[in-house]
Scaffold this motif. Structure first.
Motif, PDB file in Angstrom:
ATOM      1  N   ALA A  76      78.407 -17.275  16.385  1.00 12.89           N
ATOM      2  CA  ALA A  76      77.424 -16.790  17.258  1.00 12.89           C
ATOM      3  C   ALA A  76      77.370 -15.072  16.856  1.00 12.89           C
ATOM      4  O   ALA A  76      78.355 -14.624  16.514  1.00 12.89           O
ATOM      5  N   GLY A  77      76.337 -14.473  17.199  1.00 13.68           N
ATOM      6  CA  GLY A  77      76.081 -13.291  17.154  1.00 13.68           C
ATOM      7  C   GLY A  77      75.785 -12.502  18.408  1.00 13.68           C
ATOM      8  O   GLY A  77      75.687 -13.011  19.358  1.00 13.68           O
ATOM      9  N   THR A  78      75.808 -11.136  18.155  1.00  9.01           N
ATOM     10  CA  THR A  78      75.838 -10.252  19.228  1.00  9.01           C
ATOM     11  C   THR A  78      74.178 -10.186  19.692  1.00  9.01           C
ATOM     12  O   THR A  78      73.734  -9.370  20.702  1.00  9.01           O
ATOM     13  N   CYS A  79      73.210 -10.568  18.771  1.00 11.08           N
ATOM     14  CA  CYS A  79      72.055 -10.651  18.947  1.00 11.08           C
ATOM     15  C   CYS A  79      71.361 -11.704  17.957  1.00 11.08           C
ATOM     16  O   CYS A  79      72.284 -12.624  17.112  1.00 11.08           O
ATOM     17  N   ALA A  80      70.128 -12.075  18.112  1.00  5.51           N
ATOM     18  CA  ALA A  80      69.531 -12.929  17.078  1.00  5.51           C
ATOM     19  C   ALA A  80      69.602 -12.251  15.490  1.00  5.51           C
ATOM     20  O   ALA A  80      69.688 -11.185  15.453  1.00  5.51           O
ATOM     21  N   TYR A  81      69.681 -13.349  14.768  1.00  5.26           N
ATOM     22  CA  TYR A  81      69.788 -12.695  13.161  1.00  5.26           C
ATOM     23  C   TYR A  81      69.195 -13.844  12.423  1.00  5.26           C
ATOM     24  O   TYR A  81      68.587 -14.967  12.905  1.00  5.26           O
ATOM     25  N   SER A  82      69.342 -13.645  10.947  1.00  3.77           N
ATOM     26  CA  SER A  82      68.826 -14.769  10.036  1.00  3.77           C
ATOM     27  C   SER A  82      69.967 -15.039   9.060  1.00  3.77           C
ATOM     28  O   SER A  82      70.863 -14.099   9.073  1.00  3.77           O
ATOM     29  N   PHE A  83      70.212 -16.132   8.508  1.00  3.53           N
ATOM     30  CA  PHE A  83      70.888 -16.281   7.380  1.00  3.53           C
ATOM     31  C   PHE A  83      70.403 -17.024   6.181  1.00  3.53           C
ATOM     32  O   PHE A  83      69.690 -18.153   6.509  1.00  3.53           O
ATOM     33  N   CYS A  84      70.699 -16.733   5.046  1.00  2.00           N
ATOM     34  CA  CYS A  84      70.423 -17.713   3.839  1.00  2.00           C
ATOM     35  C   CYS A  84      71.601 -18.669   3.662  1.00  2.00           C
ATOM     36  O   CYS A  84      72.640 -18.107   3.527  1.00  2.00           O
ATOM     37  N   TRP A  85      71.405 -19.930   3.558  1.00  2.00           N
ATOM     38  CA  TRP A  85      72.237 -21.025   3.548  1.00  2.00           C
ATOM     39  C   TRP A  85      71.961 -21.426   1.862  1.00  2.00           C
ATOM     40  O   TRP A  85      70.957 -21.669   1.528  1.00  2.00           O
ATOM     41  N   GLY A  86      73.206 -21.930   1.159  1.00  2.00           N
ATOM     42  CA  GLY A  86      73.117 -22.310  -0.212  1.00  2.00           C
ATOM     43  C   GLY A  86      74.163 -23.271  -0.373  1.00  2.00           C
ATOM     44  O   GLY A  86      75.298 -23.083   0.279  1.00  2.00           O
ATOM     45  N   MET A  87      73.845 -24.285  -1.080  1.00  4.90           N
ATOM     46  CA  MET A  87      74.969 -25.270  -1.283  1.00  4.90           C
ATOM     47  C   MET A  87      75.058 -25.691  -2.652  1.00  4.90           C
ATOM     48  O   MET A  87      73.934 -25.965  -3.445  1.00  4.90           O
ATOM     49  N   GLY A  88      76.053 -26.112  -3.136  1.00  2.00           N
ATOM     50  CA  GLY A  88      76.037 -26.776  -4.551  1.00  2.00           C
ATOM     51  C   GLY A  88      77.063 -27.958  -4.540  1.00  2.00           C
ATOM     52  O   GLY A  88      78.006 -27.952  -3.839  1.00  2.00           O
ATOM     53  N   GLY A  89      76.867 -28.915  -5.402  1.00  2.00           N
ATOM     54  CA  GLY A  89      77.770 -30.187  -5.289  1.00  2.00           C
ATOM     55  C   GLY A  89      77.374 -31.457  -5.759  1.00  2.00           C
ATOM     56  O   GLY A  89      76.166 -31.344  -6.285  1.00  2.00           O
ATOM     57  N   GLU A  90      77.717 -32.527  -5.355  1.00  2.00           N
ATOM     58  CA  GLU A  90      77.055 -33.798  -5.939  1.00  2.00           C
ATOM     59  C   GLU A  90      75.960 -34.328  -5.137  1.00  2.00           C
ATOM     60  O   GLU A  90      75.392 -35.437  -5.450  1.00  2.00           O
ATOM     61  N   ASN A  91      75.535 -33.919  -4.016  1.00  2.00           N
ATOM     62  CA  ASN A  91      74.551 -34.789  -3.127  1.00  2.00           C
ATOM     63  C   ASN A  91      73.573 -33.581  -2.623  1.00  2.00           C
ATOM     64  O   ASN A  91      73.954 -32.475  -1.971  1.00  2.00           O
ATOM     65  N   GLN A  92      72.491 -33.819  -2.788  1.00  2.00           N
ATOM     66  CA  GLN A  92      71.534 -32.761  -2.652  1.00  2.00           C
ATOM     67  C   GLN A  92      70.583 -32.975  -1.219  1.00  2.00           C
ATOM     68  O   GLN A  92      69.689 -32.401  -1.020  1.00  2.00           O
ATOM     69  N   ASP A  93      70.999 -34.221  -0.627  1.00  2.00           N
ATOM     70  CA  ASP A  93      70.373 -34.751   0.586  1.00  2.00           C
ATOM     71  C   ASP A  93      70.848 -33.771   1.812  1.00  2.00           C
ATOM     72  O   ASP A  93      71.985 -33.525   2.143  1.00  2.00           O
ATOM     73  N   TYR A  94      69.845 -32.828   2.222  1.00  2.00           N
ATOM     74  CA  TYR A  94      70.024 -31.981   3.368  1.00  2.00           C
ATOM     75  C   TYR A  94      70.749 -32.638   4.443  1.00  2.00           C
ATOM     76  O   TYR A  94      71.488 -31.756   5.124  1.00  2.00           O
ATOM     77  N   ALA A  95      70.494 -33.842   4.800  1.00  2.00           N
ATOM     78  CA  ALA A  95      70.897 -34.520   6.126  1.00  2.00           C
ATOM     79  C   ALA A  95      72.261 -35.012   5.804  1.00  2.00           C
ATOM     80  O   ALA A  95      72.811 -35.488   6.796  1.00  2.00           O
ATOM     81  N   ASP A  96      72.994 -34.941   4.836  1.00  2.00           N
ATOM     82  CA  ASP A  96      74.318 -35.383   4.295  1.00  2.00           C
ATOM     83  C   ASP A  96      75.300 -34.588   5.028  1.00  2.00           C
ATOM     84  O   ASP A  96      75.717 -33.635   4.374  1.00  2.00           O
ATOM     85  N   MET A  97      75.570 -34.774   6.302  1.00  2.00           N
ATOM     86  CA  MET A  97      76.557 -34.092   7.063  1.00  2.00           C
ATOM     87  C   MET A  97      77.542 -34.980   7.897  1.00  2.00           C
ATOM     88  O   MET A  97      77.319 -36.060   8.211  1.00  2.00           O
ATOM     89  N   ASP A  98      78.811 -34.589   8.131  1.00  2.00           N
ATOM     90  CA  ASP A  98      79.658 -35.275   8.810  1.00  2.00           C
ATOM     91  C   ASP A  98      79.889 -34.383  10.015  1.00  2.00           C
ATOM     92  O   ASP A  98      80.664 -33.536   9.900  1.00  2.00           O
TER      93      ASP A  98
END
Length: 276
Positions: A246-268
């Motif tokens: 959580a921020g003290t105001c709105a903001y942006s962020f770049c997210w990047g991943m590396g590993g064995e599965n490129q499925d964006y929806a692969d989350m627990d």
């Protein structure tokens, strides 16, 4: 190039604030007129920033890579978060406006970064992982980055997600990369949180005023900690850790991943009511 050796979930429980910051936080790599890189042992990621001003900047290799050039065995994502600029890959030059992203495949011996104006320089955020084969270098402009609306103003997490490098976008070996923008009045990112042991994740926060901060949450859901972050700071998240904040105001962020599965929806998912 500094090397970061991440702590495991056992050592994590005993870490002080300064130890957490030393292990999981990479401070701003934005230094005008230079290329700054950091190596993370987790999935052998490299993060960096290239900020050309008057002169173009060549992407160097580093002795730690034991390679003749940076992308000899690596792929690279380049996101421009500054003024208009250009990235030259071999004989091809790509114009990158603010929030355009360039995927560069393995085997590109020379990569050069240039700003259109030294008074409003491009700031190229760099994220790289090892690559086992070569995919085509691909420019993805912001307007073609598959925007998705999530969250709501009522829960203070209304946000737009832009996906650049993913299964249905620019093709890669293991890199997945995109940007999230919080809407005015919203401050929570990635809430409810999640983990994914199949890939690590790296956040780079930007569009923060000098006095603004983001309280980045990490750790297992039942043992959370936080790291206070400012503009251009980078947080590294191992597979066992949530990544939210959580921020003290709105903001942006770049997210990047590396590993064995490129499925964006692969989350627990980690339920909010279970957070401690």
């Amino acid at each position: 190039m500094k090397t970061y050796l991440l702590a495991d979930p056992v050592r994590y429980l005993r870490m002080t604030t300064s130890e957490l910051r030393d292990a999981f936080l990479i401070g701003s790599l934005c230094q005008p007129g230079s290329v700054q890189l950091a190596y993370v042992d987790l999935d052998r990621a490299i993060v960096g920033m290239a900020t050309p001003t008057v002169q173009p900047l060549v992407l160097p290799t580093d002795g730690a890579l034991k390679s003749d050039y940076f992308t000899e065995r690596r792929e690279l994502g380049v996101l421009n978060i500054g003024g208009r600029g250009r990235t030259t890959v071999g004989d091809d030059t790509y114009a990158l406006d603010n929030l355009d992203c360039l995927y560069i495949g393995r085997g590109s011996p020379k990569i050069v970064f240039t700003s259109e104006s030294a008074h409003s320089p491009a700031i190229f955020y760099l994220l790289s992982y090892p690559a086992h084969t070569t995919f085509q270098t691909t420019l993805v402009q912001k307007g073609r980055a598959n925007p998705t609306e999530l969250g709501s103003a009522e829960t203070s997490n209304k946000r737009t997600i832009y996906k650049y490098v993913f299964l249905d976008g620019a093709k890669s070996c293991q890199l997945v990369m995109g940007v999230t923008h919080l809407h005015p009045g919203s401050v929570w990112n990635t809430m409810p949180p999640h983990t994914h042991m199949r890939r690590s994740e790296i956040y780079m926060y930007f569009n923060l005023a000098p006095e603004a901060r983001v309280f980045h949450l990490m750790g297992p859901g039942e043992e959370t900690r936080h790291i206070v972050m400012q503009n251009y700071d980078v947080a590294v998240s191992p597979g066992w850790s949530i990544h939210a904040g959580a921020g003290t105001c709105a903001y942006s962020f770049c997210w990047g991943m590396g590993g064995e599965n490129q499925d964006y929806a692969d989350m627990d998912p980690v339920p909010i009511v279970g957070l401690q």
